[in-house]
Design a protein around this motif. Structure first.
Motif, PDB file in Angstrom:
ATOM      1  N   ALA A 130      39.284  -9.942 -12.130  1.00 44.48           N
ATOM      2  CA  ALA A 130      38.392  -9.508 -13.234  1.00 44.48           C
ATOM      3  C   ALA A 130      38.623 -10.582 -14.013  1.00 44.48           C
ATOM      4  O   ALA A 130      39.909 -10.806 -14.601  1.00 44.48           O
ATOM      5  N   HIS A 131      37.553 -11.422 -14.378  1.00 39.88           N
ATOM      6  CA  HIS A 131      37.866 -12.634 -15.448  1.00 39.88           C
ATOM      7  C   HIS A 131      36.637 -12.572 -16.324  1.00 39.88           C
ATOM      8  O   HIS A 131      35.574 -12.373 -15.991  1.00 39.88           O
ATOM      9  N   ASP A 132      36.813 -13.432 -17.587  1.00 39.14           N
ATOM     10  CA  ASP A 132      35.649 -13.852 -18.387  1.00 39.14           C
ATOM     11  C   ASP A 132      36.020 -14.938 -18.721  1.00 39.14           C
ATOM     12  O   ASP A 132      36.818 -15.443 -19.419  1.00 39.14           O
ATOM     13  N   MET A 186      30.505 -11.170 -20.656  1.00 43.16           N
ATOM     14  CA  MET A 186      30.380 -10.777 -19.553  1.00 43.16           C
ATOM     15  C   MET A 186      31.247 -11.006 -18.532  1.00 43.16           C
ATOM     16  O   MET A 186      31.742 -12.075 -18.581  1.00 43.16           O
ATOM     17  N   SER A 187      31.900 -10.224 -17.666  1.00 40.57           N
ATOM     18  CA  SER A 187      32.990 -10.498 -16.705  1.00 40.57           C
ATOM     19  C   SER A 187      32.455 -10.538 -15.296  1.00 40.57           C
ATOM     20  O   SER A 187      31.407 -10.151 -15.121  1.00 40.57           O
ATOM     21  N   ASP A 188      33.295 -11.253 -14.721  1.00 39.07           N
ATOM     22  CA  ASP A 188      33.106 -11.332 -13.215  1.00 39.07           C
ATOM     23  C   ASP A 188      34.258 -10.965 -12.404  1.00 39.07           C
ATOM     24  O   ASP A 188      35.429 -10.845 -13.010  1.00 39.07           O
ATOM     25  N   VAL A 189      33.991 -10.745 -10.954  1.00 39.25           N
ATOM     26  CA  VAL A 189      34.971 -10.399 -10.259  1.00 39.25           C
ATOM     27  C   VAL A 189      35.024 -11.511  -9.273  1.00 39.25           C
ATOM     28  O   VAL A 189      33.890 -11.511  -8.667  1.00 39.25           O
ATOM     29  N   SER A 190      35.959 -12.231  -8.975  1.00 38.68           N
ATOM     30  CA  SER A 190      36.472 -13.039  -7.949  1.00 38.68           C
ATOM     31  C   SER A 190      37.525 -12.635  -6.574  1.00 38.68           C
ATOM     32  O   SER A 190      38.681 -12.181  -7.193  1.00 38.68           O
ATOM     33  N   ARG A 235      39.824 -22.768  -7.338  1.00 32.55           N
ATOM     34  CA  ARG A 235      39.745 -21.629  -8.458  1.00 32.55           C
ATOM     35  C   ARG A 235      41.240 -21.074  -8.555  1.00 32.55           C
ATOM     36  O   ARG A 235      41.367 -19.917  -9.090  1.00 32.55           O
TER      37      ARG A 235
END
Length: 70
Positions: free
Chosen positions: A59-61, A1-5, A15
């Protein structure tokens, strides 16, 4: 699952590893794969716009950048 920060300095200094991962991704794509003549230092590619005033949307995982705007 990826997130966007969204990463901006100095608020998100904890971060900054996401930005470093993004720089590594840029080097892998633009220098290593596409052979563009860009500046790199060790494992990262960066340019004059990569300052501590820049804001990155990454976008990162698991802390590994998958793509970004910056």
């Amino acid at each position: 699952m990826s997130d966007v920060s969204v990463v901006r300095m100095p608020e998100d200094a904890a971060r900054y590893n996401l930005v470093t991962s993004f720089f590594e991704l840029r080097k892998a794509i633009f220098i290593d794969k596409m052979d563009w003549p860009l500046y790199a230092y060790e494992r990262i590619e960066f340019e004059q716009y990569d300052t501590f005033n820049a804001v990155y949307i990454i976008a990162h995982d698991g802390g590994r950048a998958l793509g970004a705007l910056g």
